[in-house]
Design a protein around this motif. Structure first.
Motif, PDB file in Angstrom:
ATOM      1  N   UNK A 297      -8.789   9.784  42.614  1.00 46.31           N
ATOM      2  CA  UNK A 297      -8.829   9.983  41.168  1.00 46.31           C
ATOM      3  C   UNK A 297     -10.245  10.338  40.723  1.00 46.31           C
ATOM      4  N   UNK A 298     -11.219   9.554  41.189  1.00 47.32           N
ATOM      5  CA  UNK A 298     -12.618   9.804  40.819  1.00 47.32           C
ATOM      6  C   UNK A 298     -13.108  11.145  41.338  1.00 47.32           C
ATOM      7  N   UNK A 299     -12.625  11.536  42.503  1.00 51.60           N
ATOM      8  CA  UNK A 299     -13.092  12.767  43.135  1.00 51.60           C
ATOM      9  C   UNK A 299     -12.681  14.008  42.347  1.00 51.60           C
ATOM     10  N   UNK A 300     -11.658  13.900  41.517  1.00 52.55           N
ATOM     11  CA  UNK A 300     -11.263  15.041  40.695  1.00 52.55           C
ATOM     12  C   UNK A 300     -12.417  15.456  39.785  1.00 52.55           C
ATOM     13  N   UNK A 301     -13.074  14.490  39.179  1.00 53.76           N
ATOM     14  CA  UNK A 301     -14.249  14.798  38.362  1.00 53.76           C
ATOM     15  C   UNK A 301     -15.374  15.347  39.223  1.00 53.76           C
ATOM     16  N   UNK A 302     -15.551  14.773  40.412  1.00 52.91           N
ATOM     17  CA  UNK A 302     -16.633  15.220  41.298  1.00 52.91           C
ATOM     18  C   UNK A 302     -16.466  16.680  41.684  1.00 52.91           C
ATOM     19  N   UNK A 303     -15.245  17.102  42.021  1.00 49.60           N
ATOM     20  CA  UNK A 303     -15.087  18.486  42.457  1.00 49.60           C
ATOM     21  C   UNK A 303     -14.954  19.470  41.303  1.00 49.60           C
ATOM     22  N   UNK A 304     -14.563  19.001  40.134  1.00 51.38           N
ATOM     23  CA  UNK A 304     -14.357  19.940  39.030  1.00 51.38           C
ATOM     24  C   UNK A 304     -15.553  20.072  38.093  1.00 51.38           C
ATOM     25  N   UNK A 305     -16.320  19.002  37.935  1.00 49.30           N
ATOM     26  CA  UNK A 305     -17.370  18.994  36.926  1.00 49.30           C
ATOM     27  C   UNK A 305     -18.791  19.084  37.473  1.00 49.30           C
ATOM     28  N   UNK A 306     -18.978  18.882  38.764  1.00 51.57           N
ATOM     29  CA  UNK A 306     -20.326  18.948  39.333  1.00 51.57           C
ATOM     30  C   UNK A 306     -20.840  20.381  39.299  1.00 51.57           C
ATOM     31  N   UNK A 307     -22.074  20.550  38.838  1.00 49.21           N
ATOM     32  CA  UNK A 307     -22.707  21.863  38.783  1.00 49.21           C
ATOM     33  C   UNK A 307     -23.664  21.998  39.972  1.00 49.21           C
ATOM     34  N   UNK A 308     -23.404  22.974  40.825  1.00 53.40           N
ATOM     35  CA  UNK A 308     -24.180  23.167  42.050  1.00 53.40           C
ATOM     36  C   UNK A 308     -25.175  24.326  41.944  1.00 53.40           C
ATOM     37  N   UNK A 309     -25.408  24.810  40.746  1.00 58.51           N
ATOM     38  CA  UNK A 309     -26.285  25.980  40.591  1.00 58.51           C
ATOM     39  C   UNK A 309     -27.654  25.752  41.213  1.00 58.51           C
ATOM     40  N   UNK A 310     -28.307  24.659  40.863  1.00 52.11           N
ATOM     41  CA  UNK A 310     -29.645  24.381  41.387  1.00 52.11           C
ATOM     42  C   UNK A 310     -29.625  24.144  42.890  1.00 52.11           C
ATOM     43  N   UNK A 311     -28.547  23.542  43.392  1.00 53.82           N
ATOM     44  CA  UNK A 311     -28.427  23.326  44.833  1.00 53.82           C
ATOM     45  C   UNK A 311     -28.378  24.658  45.568  1.00 53.82           C
ATOM     46  N   UNK A 312     -27.553  25.567  45.079  1.00 52.04           N
ATOM     47  CA  UNK A 312     -27.436  26.884  45.712  1.00 52.04           C
ATOM     48  C   UNK A 312     -28.776  27.605  45.722  1.00 52.04           C
ATOM     49  N   UNK A 313     -29.497  27.504  44.632  1.00 56.86           N
ATOM     50  CA  UNK A 313     -30.800  28.167  44.537  1.00 56.86           C
ATOM     51  C   UNK A 313     -31.836  27.553  45.469  1.00 56.86           C
ATOM     52  N   UNK A 314     -31.624  26.289  45.859  1.00 56.69           N
ATOM     53  CA  UNK A 314     -32.595  25.575  46.681  1.00 56.69           C
ATOM     54  C   UNK A 314     -32.361  25.719  48.182  1.00 56.69           C
ATOM     55  N   UNK A 315     -31.182  26.150  48.579  1.00 55.56           N
ATOM     56  CA  UNK A 315     -30.856  26.219  50.004  1.00 55.56           C
ATOM     57  C   UNK A 315     -31.708  27.296  50.686  1.00 55.56           C
ATOM     58  N   UNK A 316     -32.351  26.930  51.779  1.00 53.78           N
ATOM     59  CA  UNK A 316     -33.236  27.882  52.464  1.00 53.78           C
ATOM     60  C   UNK A 316     -32.748  28.263  53.855  1.00 53.78           C
ATOM     61  N   UNK A 317     -31.453  28.024  54.139  1.00 55.17           N
ATOM     62  CA  UNK A 317     -30.862  28.449  55.405  1.00 55.17           C
ATOM     63  C   UNK A 317     -29.772  29.478  55.101  1.00 55.17           C
ATOM     64  N   UNK A 318     -29.396  30.292  56.084  1.00 57.35           N
ATOM     65  CA  UNK A 318     -28.333  31.279  55.853  1.00 57.35           C
ATOM     66  C   UNK A 318     -27.010  30.609  55.480  1.00 57.35           C
ATOM     67  N   UNK A 319     -26.293  31.242  54.551  1.00 59.73           N
ATOM     68  CA  UNK A 319     -25.019  30.709  54.073  1.00 59.73           C
ATOM     69  C   UNK A 319     -23.955  31.801  54.180  1.00 59.73           C
ATOM     70  N   UNK A 320     -22.840  31.449  54.785  1.00 62.74           N
ATOM     71  CA  UNK A 320     -21.691  32.350  54.874  1.00 62.74           C
ATOM     72  C   UNK A 320     -20.591  31.827  53.965  1.00 62.74           C
ATOM     73  N   UNK A 321     -20.151  32.664  53.034  1.00 60.59           N
ATOM     74  CA  UNK A 321     -19.031  32.335  52.157  1.00 60.59           C
ATOM     75  C   UNK A 321     -17.788  33.049  52.682  1.00 60.59           C
TER      76      UNK A 321
END
Length: 277
Positions: free
Chosen positions: A197-221
């Motif tokens: 139940x709690x994880x629904x908020x975690x996956x829907x409302x968490x903003x990862x913008x700053x995290x994505x900008x901070x990653x310094x290793x290659x990322x495959x989507x």
């Protein structure tokens, strides 16, 4: 297989297969599943000579059914605790859906030398829910509906999700796998209702913008064009623009659960990415 105990006393279940001196590949499952969702990938990468690790997120699978700490910061801290306990270095972290968010937050904060590359499959970043800053996101009412369905009849809800949009089995030309549906339900029902139940908020409302900008290793989507759970327009198409070193591969017609329905295809693409210089 084993467990570690986190600083807050939570016991986390994990699998750790293969040579301990081989490059580690760690897998992070989606909501509300477990490490078992990665069976095909674990066996494949083990056969390719890698050390493979997968854990049950707190509140999921065989880990403690916690009523606290069910948020992305804690999830990432739990991953760091496992990486430290197993001394994982130059690891490739592969996350699906909610697990992709977990990998994103961990990668942005990981101790130097711990992570070499990241793979995000049908992943939730940058942010799912609709807001003034994310007007084409998913309406909060959808996630509220998840909470209501989980609270009223979790067992039925956990049949409807994999039977329908998760694997695209609601499409007219779908090749339905009853095994995948039942395995999804089995994994989901093993976890804790409060944590899910709690994880629904975690996956829907968490903003990862700053995290994505901070990653310094290659990322495959990797993302299915017909992902009905995490639509590509609001996720990978935006996230790829925020990382420093990223690549996006889109699979026409494939669903949210594409690594389970098409493991040979996805495994080969991940392996190619790992082996690149």
């Amino acid at each position: 297989m084993g467990t570690i105990t986190t600083p807050d006393g939570t016991n986390l279940f994990y699998k750790d297969w293969g040579p301990k001196d081989a490059q580690p590949v760690m897998f992070h499952h989606g909501w509300p599943l477990s490490a078992d969702d990665w069976d095909s990938q674990m066996l494949f990468f083990l056969s390719e000579g890698f050390r493979v690790i997968a854990h049950d997120r707190r509140g999921h699978g065989r880990s403690d059914q916690t009523d606290t700490g069910n948020d992305m910061d804690t999830y990432a801290s739990d991953v760091a605790a496992i990486a430290e306990a197993l001394d994982l270095r130059d690891a490739v972290h592969v996350g699906h859906s909610t697990g992709g968010g977990e990998v994103t937050r961990y990668a942005a904060r990981a101790e130097r030398g711990r992570i070499a590359k990241a793979v995000l499959i049908g992943a939730i970043p940058p942010v799912m829910v609709r807001s003034d800053k994310n007007p084409d996101g998913i309406a909060m009412e959808v996630f509220d509906g998840f909470r209501v369905a989980l609270s009223r009849n979790r067992a039925q809800f956990y049949l409807e999700v994999p039977s329908g949009p998760f694997y695209g089995f609601n499409r007219d030309d779908a090749e339905i796998s009853e095994g995948l549906i039942h395995n999804w339900w089995r994994q989901a029902m093993a976890g804790g209702a409060k944590a899910h139940y709690d994880c629904i908020a975690a996956f829907s409302e968490t903003n990862f913008t700053k995290d994505l900008e901070s990653i310094n290793v290659p990322v495959l989507f990797l993302h299915g064009e017909d992902d009905q759970i995490v639509p590509i327009e609001n996720s990978a198409n935006k996230a790829i623009k925020l990382v420093r070193n990223g690549r996006l591969k889109v699979y026409p017609g494939l669903s949210h659960g594409l690594f389970a329905t098409h493991p040979d295809l996805i495994n080969a693409d991940i392996l190619s990415f790992i082996r690149e210089g």
